[in-house]
Motif scaffolding. Structure first.
Motif, PDB file in Angstrom:
ATOM      1  N   ALA A   1     -21.125 -42.557 -41.125  1.00  0.00           N
ATOM      2  CA  ALA A   1     -21.856 -42.421 -40.048  1.00  0.00           C
ATOM      3  C   ALA A   1     -22.872 -43.365 -39.732  1.00  0.00           C
ATOM      4  CB  ALA A   1     -22.764 -40.899 -39.840  1.00  0.00           C
ATOM      5  N   SER A   2     -23.242 -44.151 -40.835  1.00  0.00           N
ATOM      6  CA  SER A   2     -24.284 -45.156 -40.920  1.00  0.00           C
ATOM      7  C   SER A   2     -23.363 -46.555 -40.597  1.00  0.00           C
ATOM      8  CB  SER A   2     -25.375 -45.386 -41.831  1.00  0.00           C
ATOM      9  OG  SER A   2     -24.375 -45.216 -43.170  1.00  0.00           O
ATOM     10  N   GLY A   3     -22.193 -46.607 -40.634  1.00  0.00           N
ATOM     11  CA  GLY A   3     -21.567 -47.736 -40.505  1.00  0.00           C
ATOM     12  C   GLY A   3     -20.913 -48.379 -41.612  1.00  0.00           C
ATOM     13  N   GLY A   4     -21.357 -47.561 -42.733  1.00  0.00           N
ATOM     14  CA  GLY A   4     -20.902 -48.181 -44.351  1.00  0.00           C
ATOM     15  C   GLY A   4     -19.434 -47.282 -44.624  1.00  0.00           C
ATOM     16  N   ALA A   5     -19.286 -47.245 -46.051  1.00  0.00           N
ATOM     17  CA  ALA A   5     -18.133 -46.702 -46.503  1.00  0.00           C
ATOM     18  C   ALA A   5     -18.284 -45.355 -47.047  1.00  0.00           C
ATOM     19  CB  ALA A   5     -17.595 -47.306 -47.768  1.00  0.00           C
ATOM     20  N   LEU A   6     -17.363 -44.530 -46.659  1.00  0.00           N
ATOM     21  CA  LEU A   6     -17.508 -43.185 -47.040  1.00  0.00           C
ATOM     22  C   LEU A   6     -16.140 -42.690 -47.880  1.00  0.00           C
ATOM     23  CD1 LEU A   6     -18.566 -40.087 -47.572  1.00  0.00           C
ATOM     24  CD2 LEU A   6     -17.501 -39.597 -45.074  1.00  0.00           C
ATOM     25  N   PHE A   7     -16.301 -42.303 -49.224  1.00  0.00           N
ATOM     26  CA  PHE A   7     -15.166 -42.189 -50.017  1.00  0.00           C
ATOM     27  C   PHE A   7     -15.389 -40.580 -50.495  1.00  0.00           C
ATOM     28  CE2 PHE A   7     -15.701 -46.672 -50.884  1.00  0.00           C
ATOM     29  CZ  PHE A   7     -14.282 -46.878 -50.646  1.00  0.00           C
ATOM     30  N   GLU A   8     -14.431 -39.868 -49.918  1.00  0.00           N
ATOM     31  CA  GLU A   8     -14.357 -38.405 -50.227  1.00  0.00           C
ATOM     32  C   GLU A   8     -13.242 -38.259 -51.377  1.00  0.00           C
ATOM     33  OE1 GLU A   8     -16.088 -36.780 -46.083  1.00  0.00           O
ATOM     34  OE2 GLU A   8     -13.982 -37.109 -46.357  1.00  0.00           O
ATOM     35  N   MET A   9     -13.522 -37.139 -52.291  1.00  0.00           N
ATOM     36  CA  MET A   9     -12.763 -36.673 -53.107  1.00  0.00           C
ATOM     37  C   MET A   9     -12.583 -35.036 -52.633  1.00  0.00           C
ATOM     38  SD  MET A   9     -14.048 -37.745 -56.885  1.00  0.00           S
ATOM     39  CE  MET A   9     -15.940 -37.468 -56.654  1.00  0.00           C
ATOM     40  N   VAL A  10     -11.180 -35.134 -52.334  1.00  0.00           N
ATOM     41  CA  VAL A  10     -10.918 -33.548 -51.672  1.00  0.00           C
ATOM     42  C   VAL A  10     -10.233 -32.865 -52.711  1.00  0.00           C
ATOM     43  CG1 VAL A  10      -9.756 -32.512 -49.940  1.00  0.00           C
ATOM     44  CG2 VAL A  10     -10.850 -34.578 -49.513  1.00  0.00           C
ATOM     45  N   PHE A  11     -10.649 -31.587 -53.071  1.00  0.00           N
ATOM     46  CA  PHE A  11     -10.153 -30.652 -53.976  1.00  0.00           C
ATOM     47  C   PHE A  11      -9.705 -29.128 -53.143  1.00  0.00           C
ATOM     48  CE2 PHE A  11     -13.078 -33.135 -56.226  1.00  0.00           C
ATOM     49  CZ  PHE A  11     -12.363 -33.823 -57.200  1.00  0.00           C
ATOM     50  N   LYS A  12      -8.871 -28.482 -53.874  1.00  0.00           N
ATOM     51  CA  LYS A  12      -8.386 -27.168 -53.408  1.00  0.00           C
ATOM     52  C   LYS A  12      -9.663 -26.250 -53.260  1.00  0.00           C
ATOM     53  CE  LYS A  12      -3.793 -27.469 -55.386  1.00  0.00           C
ATOM     54  NZ  LYS A  12      -2.767 -26.841 -55.993  1.00  0.00           N
ATOM     55  N   ALA A  13      -9.318 -25.432 -52.639  1.00  0.00           N
ATOM     56  CA  ALA A  13     -10.460 -24.297 -52.157  1.00  0.00           C
ATOM     57  C   ALA A  13     -11.254 -24.034 -53.495  1.00  0.00           C
ATOM     58  CB  ALA A  13     -10.102 -23.064 -51.314  1.00  0.00           C
ATOM     59  N   ALA A  14     -12.345 -23.633 -53.466  1.00  0.00           N
ATOM     60  CA  ALA A  14     -13.096 -22.920 -54.495  1.00  0.00           C
ATOM     61  C   ALA A  14     -14.099 -22.087 -54.271  1.00  0.00           C
ATOM     62  CB  ALA A  14     -14.245 -24.252 -54.993  1.00  0.00           C
ATOM     63  N   ALA A  15     -14.530 -21.311 -55.255  1.00  0.00           N
ATOM     64  CA  ALA A  15     -15.486 -19.886 -54.793  1.00  0.00           C
ATOM     65  C   ALA A  15     -16.674 -20.596 -54.471  1.00  0.00           C
ATOM     66  CB  ALA A  15     -15.531 -19.199 -55.885  1.00  0.00           C
ATOM     67  N   GLN A  16     -17.511 -20.264 -53.397  1.00  0.00           N
ATOM     68  CA  GLN A  16     -18.847 -20.724 -53.120  1.00  0.00           C
ATOM     69  C   GLN A  16     -19.829 -19.572 -53.315  1.00  0.00           C
ATOM     70  OE1 GLN A  16     -18.662 -22.624 -49.225  1.00  0.00           O
ATOM     71  NE2 GLN A  16     -21.141 -22.617 -49.034  1.00  0.00           N
ATOM     72  N   ALA A  17     -20.940 -19.992 -53.984  1.00  0.00           N
ATOM     73  CA  ALA A  17     -22.066 -19.283 -53.917  1.00  0.00           C
ATOM     74  C   ALA A  17     -23.111 -19.620 -52.822  1.00  0.00           C
ATOM     75  CB  ALA A  17     -22.832 -19.543 -55.530  1.00  0.00           C
ATOM     76  N   PRO A  18     -23.862 -18.470 -52.584  1.00  0.00           N
ATOM     77  CA  PRO A  18     -24.815 -18.885 -51.276  1.00  0.00           C
ATOM     78  C   PRO A  18     -25.852 -19.998 -51.605  1.00  0.00           C
ATOM     79  CG  PRO A  18     -25.248 -16.795 -52.564  1.00  0.00           C
ATOM     80  CD  PRO A  18     -24.126 -17.181 -52.914  1.00  0.00           C
ATOM     81  N   GLY A  19     -26.170 -20.676 -50.668  1.00  0.00           N
ATOM     82  CA  GLY A  19     -27.253 -21.682 -50.695  1.00  0.00           C
ATOM     83  C   GLY A  19     -26.630 -23.131 -50.629  1.00  0.00           C
ATOM     84  N   THR A  20     -27.749 -23.943 -50.233  1.00  0.00           N
ATOM     85  CA  THR A  20     -27.485 -25.293 -50.161  1.00  0.00           C
ATOM     86  C   THR A  20     -28.472 -26.074 -50.531  1.00  0.00           C
ATOM     87  OG1 THR A  20     -26.147 -24.985 -47.970  1.00  0.00           O
ATOM     88  CG2 THR A  20     -27.082 -27.168 -48.355  1.00  0.00           C
ATOM     89  N   ARG A  21     -28.364 -27.394 -51.340  1.00  0.00           N
ATOM     90  CA  ARG A  21     -29.323 -28.170 -52.070  1.00  0.00           C
ATOM     91  C   ARG A  21     -29.340 -29.360 -51.023  1.00  0.00           C
ATOM     92  NH1 ARG A  21     -28.582 -26.851 -58.305  1.00  0.00           N
ATOM     93  NH2 ARG A  21     -28.350 -24.480 -58.262  1.00  0.00           N
ATOM     94  N   THR A  22     -30.635 -29.834 -50.628  1.00  0.00           N
ATOM     95  CA  THR A  22     -30.745 -31.106 -49.950  1.00  0.00           C
ATOM     96  C   THR A  22     -31.771 -31.676 -50.295  1.00  0.00           C
ATOM     97  OG1 THR A  22     -32.188 -30.336 -48.288  1.00  0.00           O
ATOM     98  CG2 THR A  22     -29.344 -30.412 -47.744  1.00  0.00           C
ATOM     99  N   GLY A  23     -31.820 -33.115 -50.394  1.00  0.00           N
ATOM    100  CA  GLY A  23     -33.078 -33.673 -50.776  1.00  0.00           C
ATOM    101  C   GLY A  23     -32.918 -35.024 -51.287  1.00  0.00           C
ATOM    102  N   GLU A  24     -33.866 -35.695 -51.591  1.00  0.00           N
ATOM    103  CA  GLU A  24     -33.907 -37.040 -52.102  1.00  0.00           C
ATOM    104  C   GLU A  24     -34.414 -37.238 -53.644  1.00  0.00           C
ATOM    105  OE1 GLU A  24     -35.884 -41.369 -51.117  1.00  0.00           O
ATOM    106  OE2 GLU A  24     -35.249 -40.138 -49.483  1.00  0.00           O
ATOM    107  N   ILE A  25     -33.435 -37.873 -54.523  1.00  0.00           N
ATOM    108  CA  ILE A  25     -34.036 -38.119 -55.890  1.00  0.00           C
ATOM    109  C   ILE A  25     -34.774 -39.139 -56.185  1.00  0.00           C
ATOM    110  CG2 ILE A  25     -32.814 -38.380 -58.021  1.00  0.00           C
ATOM    111  CD1 ILE A  25     -32.131 -35.707 -57.048  1.00  0.00           C
ATOM    112  N   ALA A  26     -35.774 -38.955 -56.712  1.00  0.00           N
ATOM    113  CA  ALA A  26     -36.743 -39.865 -56.931  1.00  0.00           C
ATOM    114  C   ALA A  26     -36.561 -40.497 -58.294  1.00  0.00           C
ATOM    115  CB  ALA A  26     -38.411 -39.407 -56.992  1.00  0.00           C
ATOM    116  N   PRO A  27     -36.745 -41.905 -58.745  1.00  0.00           N
ATOM    117  CA  PRO A  27     -36.516 -42.073 -59.751  1.00  0.00           C
ATOM    118  C   PRO A  27     -37.488 -41.716 -60.932  1.00  0.00           C
ATOM    119  CG  PRO A  27     -37.865 -43.978 -58.515  1.00  0.00           C
ATOM    120  CD  PRO A  27     -37.091 -42.691 -57.574  1.00  0.00           C
TER     121      PRO A  27
END
Length: 354
Positions: A325-351
């Protein structure tokens, strides 16, 4: 085939005569003149045989030639391939003989594939030799310089040699991974894992070095459980992040994990400059580099994305590229369907603080 045709003709003519004789013997009333053929009948029958046999022989010869010529050419071509000439091809000729034409088409397809494999192997070997030559030359020169007293065997010099050895070890391991995957012998230890947790652990380890290089990690992860080899997935993810660090503009490297339309998608995106359309079609081929000079300066061998593709395909998935979306490169690894647990994690990792 000619002999079979002649024998068949004789059987037809003489068989007809014998059948006629047998019918007359059992039903004499059918023969108003005589039980046996007259001299005139025998003369006519003999003349018909004398005329039919040459015609049958000519037809048999022509038919045999139509069938045997492509088969003889096929046999000669097979012997030439056995002698190492993989460029030979067979002309199908008359396609009215469907089975023969199909056999020749299959042979030509096999020969083309063998030639392509031999060409790829020669190119592969030459490229491997080229890639190994540089670190080996540096190692030999440094070690010889230490023996001759040109270089001091101090800690700095030894660390430089260790870096060259590490480069060789990575190259050999990458080659091994790609080769095993291509041959279908890449061993995987499949187990169900919470992939988001694995990604967070990798991100924490990479955060400091990426910060030093002017990058920062952003995570957008769904809490997905999937059956994969965690070691291989970490290897693939590390290769994608390293690739972004080498070639992308300084800024954010975003790692995403989500389930879409029954597939688990793990993506790594950067902020540019992305890939040219021509390069995007072959970026996953071994030893392909967008900028060979810059790649060598940054330590790339051109195998990173090939290794990622090999790992993903060994899991039954696929690796794809598209602009981010920012005009760069996006590489995606696509796997078969998996079991999903509820919840989403977002954020930025600080050094991590050192």
């Amino acid at each position: 085939m000619s002999a079979i045709t002649v024998v068949a003709g004789l059987l037809v003519f003489f068989g007809t005569y014998l059948a006629y004789t047998a019918i007359i013997a059992f039903y004499p009333r059918l023969d108003t003149e005589s039980e046996w053929l007259t001299a005139t009948d025998l003369t006519i029958l003999g003349a018909a045989i004398l005329v039919a046999l040459p015609i049958a022989a000519v037809v048999a010869m022509r038919l045999a030639r139509r069938i045997l010529e492509p088969l003889e050419t096929l046999a000669q071509s097979a012997r030439r391939i056995a002698d190492g000439d993989l460029s030979v091809r067979v002309q199908p000729g008359d396609r009215s003989l469907g089975e023969t034409a199909g056999l020749i088409d299959d042979f030509n397809s096999m020969a083309q594939r063998l030639e392509d494999m031999a060409t790829d192997m020669a190119l592969w070997n030459a490229t491997i030799a080229h890639e190994l030559r540089t670190p080996l030359t540096i190692l030999k020169g440094r070690l010889q310089g230490m023996i001759d007293g040109v270089f001091e065997p101090d800690e700095r010099s030894l660390r430089g040699l260790i870096l060259q050895v590490d480069s060789l070890a990575r190259l050999v391991e990458d080659l091994r991974t790609v080769t095993l995957a291509d041959s279908g012998h890449l061993d995987l230890n499949i187990e169900p894992i919470r992939l988001a947790r694995e990604i967070e652990q990798i991100a924490e380890l990479l955060a400091h070095d990426l910060h030093e290089a002017g990058f920062h990690l952003k995570l957008d992860l769904e809490d997905v459980t999937i059956a994969v080899d965690p070691t291989r997935i970490r290897q693939a993810l590390l290769a994608l992040v390293t690739n972004a660090r080498r070639y992308a503009n300084r800024g954010a490297i975003t790692i995403t994990l989500a389930e879409r339309e029954g597939e688990t998608v793990l993506g790594v995106a950067d902020e540019g400059p992305g890939l040219e359309p021509e390069m995007a079609t072959r970026v996953f081929d071994p030893f392909v580099r967008g900028d060979p000079t810059r790649s060598r300066e940054l330590g790339g061998s051109g195998l990173g994305l090939s290794v990622v593709r090999a790992i993903v395909e060994a899991h039954g998935g696929r690796l794809r590229y598209r602009p981010s979306a920012s005009g760069g490169a996006l590489f995606e690894m696509v796997f078969k369907a998996a079991a999903q647990a509820p919840g989403t994690r977002t954020g930025e990792i600080a050094p991590a603080r050192q």
